[in-house]
Design an enzyme around this catalytic site. Structure first.
Site, PDB file in Angstrom:
ATOM      1  N   HIS A 259       0.699  -1.374   0.135  1.00  0.00           N
ATOM      2  CA  HIS A 259      -0.015  -0.150  -0.148  1.00  0.00           C
ATOM      3  C   HIS A 259       0.943   1.230   0.108  1.00  0.00           C
ATOM      4  O   HIS A 259       1.866   1.356   0.597  1.00  0.00           O
ATOM      5  CB  HIS A 259      -1.000   0.186   1.065  1.00  0.00           C
ATOM      6  CG  HIS A 259      -0.592   0.079   2.641  1.00  0.00           C
ATOM      7  ND1 HIS A 259      -0.344   1.274   3.178  1.00  0.00           N
ATOM      8  CD2 HIS A 259      -0.226  -0.899   3.423  1.00  0.00           C
ATOM      9  CE1 HIS A 259       0.068   1.278   4.218  1.00  0.00           C
ATOM     10  NE2 HIS A 259      -0.074  -0.150   4.559  1.00  0.00           N
TER      11      HIS A 259
ATOM     12  N   HIS B 232       2.765   4.549  12.277  1.00  0.00           N
ATOM     13  CA  HIS B 232       1.372   5.340  12.365  1.00  0.00           C
ATOM     14  C   HIS B 232       2.165   6.505  13.410  1.00  0.00           C
ATOM     15  O   HIS B 232       1.003   7.121  13.922  1.00  0.00           O
ATOM     16  CB  HIS B 232       0.297   4.550  12.870  1.00  0.00           C
ATOM     17  CG  HIS B 232      -0.451   3.644  12.002  1.00  0.00           C
ATOM     18  ND1 HIS B 232      -1.640   3.291  12.074  1.00  0.00           N
ATOM     19  CD2 HIS B 232       0.285   2.730  10.786  1.00  0.00           C
ATOM     20  CE1 HIS B 232      -1.851   2.396  11.162  1.00  0.00           C
ATOM     21  NE2 HIS B 232      -0.772   2.351  10.494  1.00  0.00           N
TER      22      HIS B 232
ATOM     23  N   ASP C 187       5.943   1.102   6.941  1.00  0.00           N
ATOM     24  CA  ASP C 187       4.263   1.022   6.543  1.00  0.00           C
ATOM     25  C   ASP C 187       3.828   1.988   5.710  1.00  0.00           C
ATOM     26  O   ASP C 187       3.517   3.087   6.306  1.00  0.00           O
ATOM     27  CB  ASP C 187       3.419   1.088   8.054  1.00  0.00           C
ATOM     28  CG  ASP C 187       2.092   0.827   8.136  1.00  0.00           C
ATOM     29  OD1 ASP C 187       1.754   0.173   6.859  1.00  0.00           O
ATOM     30  OD2 ASP C 187       1.451   0.955   8.963  1.00  0.00           O
TER      31      ASP C 187
ATOM     32  N   GLU D 266      -5.236   2.450   1.929  1.00  0.00           N
ATOM     33  CA  GLU D 266      -5.356   1.216   2.867  1.00  0.00           C
ATOM     34  C   GLU D 266      -5.563   1.401   4.215  1.00  0.00           C
ATOM     35  O   GLU D 266      -6.350   0.660   5.381  1.00  0.00           O
ATOM     36  CB  GLU D 266      -4.034   0.299   2.793  1.00  0.00           C
ATOM     37  CG  GLU D 266      -3.940  -0.913   3.553  1.00  0.00           C
ATOM     38  CD  GLU D 266      -3.594  -0.870   4.966  1.00  0.00           C
ATOM     39  OE1 GLU D 266      -3.773  -2.125   5.753  1.00  0.00           O
ATOM     40  OE2 GLU D 266      -3.063   0.204   5.569  1.00  0.00           O
ATOM     41  N   GLU D 267      -5.005   2.406   4.757  1.00  0.00           N
ATOM     42  CA  GLU D 267      -5.067   2.790   6.188  1.00  0.00           C
ATOM     43  C   GLU D 267      -6.415   3.357   6.586  1.00  0.00           C
ATOM     44  O   GLU D 267      -6.625   3.347   7.999  1.00  0.00           O
ATOM     45  CB  GLU D 267      -3.828   3.840   6.705  1.00  0.00           C
ATOM     46  CG  GLU D 267      -2.647   3.533   6.202  1.00  0.00           C
ATOM     47  CD  GLU D 267      -1.981   2.445   7.385  1.00  0.00           C
ATOM     48  OE1 GLU D 267      -2.699   1.982   8.275  1.00  0.00           O
ATOM     49  OE2 GLU D 267      -0.882   2.433   7.380  1.00  0.00           O
TER      50      GLU D 267
ATOM     51  N   ASP E  53       3.231  -5.949   3.186  1.00  0.00           N
ATOM     52  CA  ASP E  53       2.780  -4.634   4.024  1.00  0.00           C
ATOM     53  C   ASP E  53       3.556  -4.769   5.304  1.00  0.00           C
ATOM     54  O   ASP E  53       3.407  -5.804   6.267  1.00  0.00           O
ATOM     55  CB  ASP E  53       1.273  -4.512   4.638  1.00  0.00           C
ATOM     56  CG  ASP E  53       0.937  -3.504   5.232  1.00  0.00           C
ATOM     57  OD1 ASP E  53       1.958  -2.786   5.578  1.00  0.00           O
ATOM     58  OD2 ASP E  53      -0.213  -3.329   5.514  1.00  0.00           O
TER      59      ASP E  53
HETATM   60 ZN   LIG Z   1       0.435  -1.151   6.247  1.00  0.00          ZN
END
Ligand SMILES: [Zn+2]
Length: 405
Positions: free
Chosen positions: A213, A372, A233, A267-268, A295
């Site tokens: 992603h 994140h 990520d 995606e998130e 991922d």
């Molecule tokens: Zn991810």
């Protein structure tokens, strides 16, 4: 406002408050499906989530309850943040644009597609490709992608990152008439997905799909200008895939089945890009030999090198992936773990019945703790791309062995 309501208003002291309600900006409803454990945790942090349906099911031998929940669109970032905080997951839920879509996602799928006959017989093609792959190329892609302010699905820099990748893939594909590179636009948000297709020779109607992603996010406080490097990520997954592609194309390899790779948007925020793409595949009756999702590939936090996710994936293809690792990456160790409902884009393909696998960087809970956050940088993956290179090589072996030479 309807005339009947207007009449009511004239007769009622509620008139003012009703008028105020009507004039207030309309909240935008959205629907998600989410696993029970995540739902319990998220409810404590995000109020006003209402389950409209639930399903008790069994996934890879374990019971799992999944809920369809109506939410306000503005709560999505908070939901993603809460799931990440409590479950340590990248994704964790699936976004739906209607109640009907959410309810359909609860229904038990009974039409899983058959897997192909697996074999490992392309050694003379695969080995030189793997030998030509380099961690330094992966590093360069991770640094470029994580250099954008963020790659959020609705932000200008999220679109810029997609355009950068489009150019990078075009460069890799230059001079090959059998390769096309394109953006996949999504009607509901700005960020496009990016795709590259290598046309197959005699089995072109069947596809082998590899994805990662493109987007990144910060827990709870996302904005257009927030710094969300997303180096692990999932710049790492996109970079691993890109290096596999580069080496495969540089070798002059021509697949029998069509190979298509995707860097998915959004995606998130509920696997939105990949859900749309997988649904289009299914709607078009597209035959797919297998799907691989990368991922988070660059943080080595656990004892084994590669962890195959066993839930919402295809166990036969997972066995094939483990055999590929044993054949081509014999010094590596393979572990197994589960990652829960909707944890990444593989769930979108699984929901449509396609055989899909996800090799992951560590066991759950020992994966990169910086995702994140603004600290998800290349440095915080150890300032190396050696771990991601393992996944890039696995992806290249997968593409060649499943597409045929
Ligand atoms: Zn991810």
């Amino acid at each position: 406002m309807r005339p009947r309501l207007l009449t009511l208003c004239v007769l009622s002291i509620l008139c003012l408050s009703l008028a105020a309600t009507a004039a207030a900006p309309k909240k935008r409803r959205a629907w998600i499906t989410i696993g029970d454990t995540a739902f319990q945790k998220v409810q404590a942090l995000v109020p006003r989530m209402v389950a409209i349906g639930s399903r008790q099911t069994s996934v890879a031998g374990m019971p799992e309850k999944v809920h369809a929940v109506v939410v306000d669109e503005s709560q999505i970032v908070a939901i993603a943040g809460a799931i990440h905080q409590h479950m340590g997951q990248c994704g964790g839920f699936m976004y739906h644009t209607s109640e009907a879509e959410a309810r359909a996602a609860l229904a038990v799928r009974r039409d899983a597609m058959p897997v192909p006959v697996y074999g490992i017989d392309q050694r003379e093609v695969v080995e030189p490709i793997l030998a030509n792959m380099q961690d330094k190329n992966i590093e360069a892609s991770i640094l470029a992608l994580s250099g954008f302010t963020n790659r959020y699905y609705s932000s200008p820099s999220g679109v810029e990152a997609a355009n950068w990748l489009l150019s990078a893939w075009r460069e890799i594909a230059a001079g090959r008439e059998d390769i096309s590179v394109a953006l996949v636009t999504h009607m509901a948000y700005a960020q496009p997905s990016v795709t590259l297709t290598i046309a197959g020779t005699d089995l072109a109607a069947e596809k082998v799909v590899v994805g990662a992603h493109l987007d990144s996010i910060l827990s709870f406080r996302m904005s257009d200008t927030a710094r969300a490097p997303g180096a692990d990520d999932d710049a790492s997954g996109v970079a691993s895939m890109t290096e596999a592609l580069r080496a495969l194309i540089a070798s002059g390899y021509r697949p029998r089945r069509t190979i298509q790779v995707f860097a998915y948007a959004a995606e998130e925020v509920g696997l939105r890009g990949s859900q749309e793409i997988a649904r289009q595949f299914k709607g078009a009756g597209q035959r797919v030999a297998g799907v691989l999702q990368l991922d988070m590939t660059n943080y080595k936090g656990a004892a084994s090198d590669i962890y195959l996710i066993t839930d919402y994936t295809n166990s036969e293809q997972n066995t094939f992936i483990a055999q590929l690792a044993a054949a081509y990456l014999p010094t590596l160790t393979v572990g197994y773990d589960r990652c829960g409902y909707g944890c990444s884009d593989h769930a979108s393909w699984d929901a449509q019945g396609y055989p899909v696998s996800m090799p992951f960087e560590a066991s759950m809970g020992r994966d990169n703790p910086a995702i994140h956050t603004s600290r998800d940088t290349y440095e915080n993956s150890g300032g190396q791309a050696v771990h991601a290179l393992k996944f890039a090589r696995l992806a290249a072996a997968y593409m060649v062995e499943l597409s045929g030479g």
